[in-house]
Design a protein around this motif. Sequence first.
Motif, short mmCIF file in Angstrom:
data_model
loop_
_atom_site.label_atom_id
_atom_site.label_comp_id
_atom_site.label_asym_id
_atom_site.label_seq_id
_atom_site.Cartn_x
_atom_site.Cartn_y
_atom_site.Cartn_z
N GLY A 164 1.48 -1.20 0.30
CA GLY A 164 0.06 -0.05 0.11
C GLY A 164 1.02 1.50 -0.35
O GLY A 164 2.51 0.57 0.00
N ASN A 187 -4.62 0.82 -4.04
CA ASN A 187 -3.38 0.84 -2.70
C ASN A 187 -3.25 1.72 -2.20
O ASN A 187 -2.41 1.96 -1.44
CB ASN A 187 -2.65 0.04 -3.48
CG ASN A 187 -1.22 1.44 -4.03
OD1 ASN A 187 -1.83 1.71 -4.29
ND2 ASN A 187 -0.57 0.94 -3.89
N THR A 220 -10.22 7.70 2.89
CA THR A 220 -8.92 6.51 3.42
C THR A 220 -9.20 6.89 4.83
O THR A 220 -8.74 5.91 5.53
CB THR A 220 -8.08 6.97 3.06
OG1 THR A 220 -7.54 8.57 3.23
CG2 THR A 220 -7.70 5.96 1.73
N LEU A 234 1.07 -5.46 2.26
CA LEU A 234 -0.38 -5.08 2.58
C LEU A 234 -0.63 -6.30 3.82
O LEU A 234 -1.52 -5.87 4.61
CB LEU A 234 -0.90 -5.36 1.95
CG LEU A 234 -1.29 -3.63 1.08
CD1 LEU A 234 -2.06 -4.31 -0.30
CD2 LEU A 234 -1.72 -2.84 1.96
N ASN A 251 -8.21 -0.18 4.90
CA ASN A 251 -8.41 -0.12 2.80
C ASN A 251 -7.15 -1.18 2.58
O ASN A 251 -7.23 -0.72 1.32
CB ASN A 251 -7.33 1.70 3.46
CG ASN A 251 -8.47 2.54 3.99
OD1 ASN A 251 -9.97 2.13 3.49
ND2 ASN A 251 -7.62 3.80 4.68
N ALA A 252 -6.33 -1.56 3.66
CA ALA A 252 -5.24 -2.88 3.15
C ALA A 252 -6.40 -3.90 2.34
O ALA A 252 -6.11 -4.10 1.26
CB ALA A 252 -3.98 -3.42 4.00
N ILE A 311 -6.25 2.04 8.21
CA ILE A 311 -5.62 1.21 7.55
C ILE A 311 -5.60 0.05 7.41
O ILE A 311 -5.03 -0.74 6.10
CB ILE A 311 -4.36 1.77 8.23
CG1 ILE A 311 -4.02 2.93 9.03
CG2 ILE A 311 -3.48 0.83 7.82
CD1 ILE A 311 -4.02 4.31 8.07
N ILE A 363 -3.38 3.10 1.36
CA ILE A 363 -4.75 3.20 3.03
C ILE A 363 -4.26 4.21 3.33
O ILE A 363 -5.11 4.42 4.61
CB ILE A 363 -3.26 2.04 3.07
CG1 ILE A 363 -1.66 2.63 3.02
CG2 ILE A 363 -3.48 0.62 2.44
CD1 ILE A 363 -0.56 1.47 4.25
#
Length: 377
Positions: free
Chosen positions: A94, A235, A219, A272, A303-304, A300, A237
């Motif tokens: 990420g 990608n 995010t 990630l 988002n990963a 985080i 994050i």
Amino acid sequence: MIIPQLQSDLIEYAKSIGVDKIGFTHASPFLELKNRLKRQQELGYQSGFEESNIELRTEPLRLLDGAESIIAIALAYPSKMEEAPVGKKGARRGIFARVSWGIDYHVAVRERLQLIEEWLKERVPNVQIKSMVDTGELVDRAVAERAGIGWSGKNCSIITPEFGSYVYLGEMITNIPFAPDTPIENECGDCRLCLDVCPTGALVEAGQLNSGKCVAFLTQTKDFLPDEFRAKIGNRIYGCDTCQTVCPKNKGKLNWIHEEFKPDPELAKPLLQPLLNMSNKEFKGKFGYMSGSWRGKKPIQRNAIIALAHFKEETAIPDLIDIMKKDERPVMRGTAAWAIGKIGGPDAEAILLKAQEKETNKDVLCEIEKGLALLKA
């Protein structure tokens, strides 16, 4: 009464403590900004992170009795990473936005402001000061623009001739009557690259941002990410740099100036999968000094998961199954289910149907349905 020698001495002192640019403006209300903020509220374009009281954001005298001037400072941060790691199949990575590289800029800018405060207190009896960085009431960009730090670009960033838009901002209201600097002329011209490439169309027009659609904002949210934005964050994050990286005024602005802002490549572009099962203690120990950690690990990690789905990373499936089985957070379980559907594979349908039998949370069940629909599509 303006004291020219004090002002010139302060400028030199600021440079000596690592302030890359300093400017001065008067403490009168930001009338044009007030109208813009009211319009922004009416349109529902605010993020919710900012101060809600428009008067406090635009009238310095409400924040400091006897305010005469505002000192604006800027610190440049890097636009490029040395020896950036490259993700690959089985080891996807990420990316944290540049604003989060190195130590938390709130700390770095506040340290400089504190030093300036102490310097002024030694020289000016009865000086009054109120400093702020990012989370203060005033709008950093409006202060910086009026103080001649840079102009407000169409991407809603302050753009400086020296460092482009890669600058952290801070300001200090004071009762000292410093001579105001002249604002810099806007040099965006007819360019509209930032508006054209914004991933979600959050830049609705020049200088107007719909914060709720901005990837940088999205995010940082903690709930399920709306469906229409999941494919847009890629990608990322934390944060988004697209409207800065395309800006011609940022070309060649490396800004490798401050050691404290130089990124650790393994943290700025982390793997990630290790993020998915990281404990709070591990997260704080590894990422806690970065500004991108301020919302905690949940955004985080979510988002990963979305980034792994973006890459269709099949090696992540066991981790995603584990999240669906064990994670107490519905957002994580649901996002993992959606990601399995997005990634696909011969066992994906069976995995989701099995999870569906045991799941009781309606939001997670909805995400499982979305995953199954993706497989059929």
